[in-house]
Design a protein around this motif. Sequence first.
Motif, PDB file in Angstrom:
ATOM      1  N   GLU A  63       0.839  -1.196   0.000  1.00 56.02           N
ATOM      2  CA  GLU A  63       0.000   0.000   0.000  1.00 56.02           C
ATOM      3  C   GLU A  63       0.873   1.243   0.000  1.00 56.02           C
ATOM      4  OE1 GLU A  63      -2.308   0.489   3.622  1.00 56.02           O
ATOM      5  OE2 GLU A  63      -0.898  -0.787   4.679  1.00 56.02           O
ATOM      6  N   GLY A  64       0.255   2.372  -0.236  1.00 56.55           N
ATOM      7  CA  GLY A  64       1.001   3.626  -0.307  1.00 56.55           C
ATOM      8  C   GLY A  64       1.672   3.769  -1.660  1.00 56.55           C
ATOM      9  N   LYS A  65       2.797   4.436  -1.688  1.00 60.19           N
ATOM     10  CA  LYS A  65       3.485   4.666  -2.963  1.00 60.19           C
ATOM     11  C   LYS A  65       4.927   4.185  -2.962  1.00 60.19           C
ATOM     12  CE  LYS A  65       0.773   8.568  -4.561  1.00 60.19           C
ATOM     13  NZ  LYS A  65       0.824   9.922  -5.120  1.00 60.19           N
ATOM     14  N   ASN A  66       5.360   3.520  -1.879  1.00 61.27           N
ATOM     15  CA  ASN A  66       6.763   3.161  -1.761  1.00 61.27           C
ATOM     16  C   ASN A  66       6.981   1.652  -1.873  1.00 61.27           C
ATOM     17  OD1 ASN A  66       9.481   3.516  -1.416  1.00 61.27           O
ATOM     18  ND2 ASN A  66       9.378   3.649   0.799  1.00 61.27           N
ATOM     19  N   TYR A  67       6.629   1.077  -3.008  1.00 64.94           N
ATOM     20  CA  TYR A  67       6.900  -0.328  -3.283  1.00 64.94           C
ATOM     21  C   TYR A  67       6.977  -0.502  -4.790  1.00 64.94           C
ATOM     22  CZ  TYR A  67       1.874  -0.610  -4.250  1.00 64.94           C
ATOM     23  OH  TYR A  67       0.617  -0.401  -4.763  1.00 64.94           O
ATOM     24  N   ASP A  68       7.566  -1.606  -5.212  1.00 66.36           N
ATOM     25  CA  ASP A  68       7.669  -1.916  -6.638  1.00 66.36           C
ATOM     26  C   ASP A  68       6.376  -2.609  -7.053  1.00 66.36           C
ATOM     27  OD1 ASP A  68       8.181  -3.651  -8.999  1.00 66.36           O
ATOM     28  OD2 ASP A  68      10.168  -2.739  -8.863  1.00 66.36           O
ATOM     29  N   ILE A  69       5.628  -1.988  -7.928  1.00 62.58           N
ATOM     30  CA  ILE A  69       4.320  -2.542  -8.301  1.00 62.58           C
ATOM     31  C   ILE A  69       4.449  -3.872  -9.041  1.00 62.58           C
ATOM     32  CG2 ILE A  69       4.025  -1.342 -10.498  1.00 62.58           C
ATOM     33  CD1 ILE A  69       1.015  -0.913  -9.378  1.00 62.58           C
ATOM     34  N   VAL A  70       5.537  -4.080  -9.765  1.00 63.52           N
ATOM     35  CA  VAL A  70       5.732  -5.358 -10.449  1.00 63.52           C
ATOM     36  C   VAL A  70       5.899  -6.470  -9.417  1.00 63.52           C
ATOM     37  CG1 VAL A  70       7.240  -6.665 -12.003  1.00 63.52           C
ATOM     38  CG2 VAL A  70       6.643  -4.304 -12.540  1.00 63.52           C
ATOM     39  N   ASP A  71       6.694  -6.230  -8.366  1.00 64.36           N
ATOM     40  CA  ASP A  71       6.827  -7.222  -7.293  1.00 64.36           C
ATOM     41  C   ASP A  71       5.476  -7.503  -6.646  1.00 64.36           C
ATOM     42  OD1 ASP A  71       9.572  -7.481  -7.610  1.00 64.36           O
ATOM     43  OD2 ASP A  71      10.056  -6.074  -5.998  1.00 64.36           O
ATOM     44  N   ALA A  72       4.725  -6.455  -6.361  1.00 63.29           N
ATOM     45  CA  ALA A  72       3.435  -6.611  -5.697  1.00 63.29           C
ATOM     46  C   ALA A  72       2.456  -7.417  -6.548  1.00 63.29           C
ATOM     47  CB  ALA A  72       2.845  -5.246  -5.368  1.00 63.29           C
ATOM     48  N   LEU A  73       2.334  -7.077  -7.810  1.00 65.62           N
ATOM     49  CA  LEU A  73       1.399  -7.782  -8.683  1.00 65.62           C
ATOM     50  C   LEU A  73       1.838  -9.225  -8.928  1.00 65.62           C
ATOM     51  CD1 LEU A  73       0.577  -4.961 -11.248  1.00 65.62           C
ATOM     52  CD2 LEU A  73      -0.920  -5.883  -9.468  1.00 65.62           C
ATOM     53  N   THR A  74       3.136  -9.437  -9.069  1.00 62.93           N
ATOM     54  CA  THR A  74       3.642 -10.795  -9.273  1.00 62.93           C
ATOM     55  C   THR A  74       3.386 -11.646  -8.035  1.00 62.93           C
ATOM     56  OG1 THR A  74       5.349  -9.944 -10.754  1.00 62.93           O
ATOM     57  CG2 THR A  74       5.667 -12.158  -9.899  1.00 62.93           C
ATOM     58  N   ALA A  75       3.664 -11.086  -6.854  1.00 60.81           N
ATOM     59  CA  ALA A  75       3.437 -11.824  -5.613  1.00 60.81           C
ATOM     60  C   ALA A  75       1.962 -12.110  -5.412  1.00 60.81           C
ATOM     61  CB  ALA A  75       3.981 -11.036  -4.429  1.00 60.81           C
ATOM     62  N   SER A  76       1.109 -11.157  -5.743  1.00 62.89           N
ATOM     63  CA  SER A  76      -0.323 -11.329  -5.477  1.00 62.89           C
ATOM     64  C   SER A  76      -0.980 -12.346  -6.393  1.00 62.89           C
ATOM     65  CB  SER A  76      -1.051  -9.989  -5.588  1.00 62.89           C
ATOM     66  OG  SER A  76      -1.204  -9.613  -6.936  1.00 62.89           O
ATOM     67  N   THR A  77      -0.254 -12.820  -7.384  1.00 67.86           N
ATOM     68  CA  THR A  77      -0.817 -13.835  -8.277  1.00 67.86           C
ATOM     69  C   THR A  77       0.027 -15.101  -8.322  1.00 67.86           C
ATOM     70  OG1 THR A  77       0.321 -12.855 -10.179  1.00 67.86           O
ATOM     71  CG2 THR A  77      -1.937 -12.135  -9.765  1.00 67.86           C
ATOM     72  N   ALA A  78       1.090 -15.170  -7.514  1.00 67.27           N
ATOM     73  CA  ALA A  78       1.956 -16.347  -7.512  1.00 67.27           C
ATOM     74  C   ALA A  78       1.279 -17.495  -6.766  1.00 67.27           C
ATOM     75  CB  ALA A  78       3.294 -16.017  -6.855  1.00 67.27           C
TER      76      ALA A  78
END
Length: 89
Positions: free
Chosen positions: A25-40
């Motif tokens: 959440e927020g703006k301080n993370y890599d969105i590619v990591d987040a999206l990849t993790a959320s669908t792994a």
Amino acid sequence: YKLKPQENLRIVAADRKTNAPVVFEGKNYDIVDALTASTAVTPGIMNMKPVSYKGRELIDGFYYHPTPADLAKAPALVSKIGFVNKLPT
């Protein structure tokens, strides 16, 4: 697609060992990591592997809860991906 983190976006993954939620959440993370993790998914299924992130192995947020609406801070759109036997009407 020029996607980027946004204040009103929360992406949920789960810790592979504990199934505890990991919320991007927020703006301080890599969105590619987040999206990849959320669908792994777990290893062995469709050859997808957990995502290493800050010393943890993350998998699909489904392993925490299939529709994690309890993690929303306000009214939210919550998506769920799953198997179906027929198309919605």
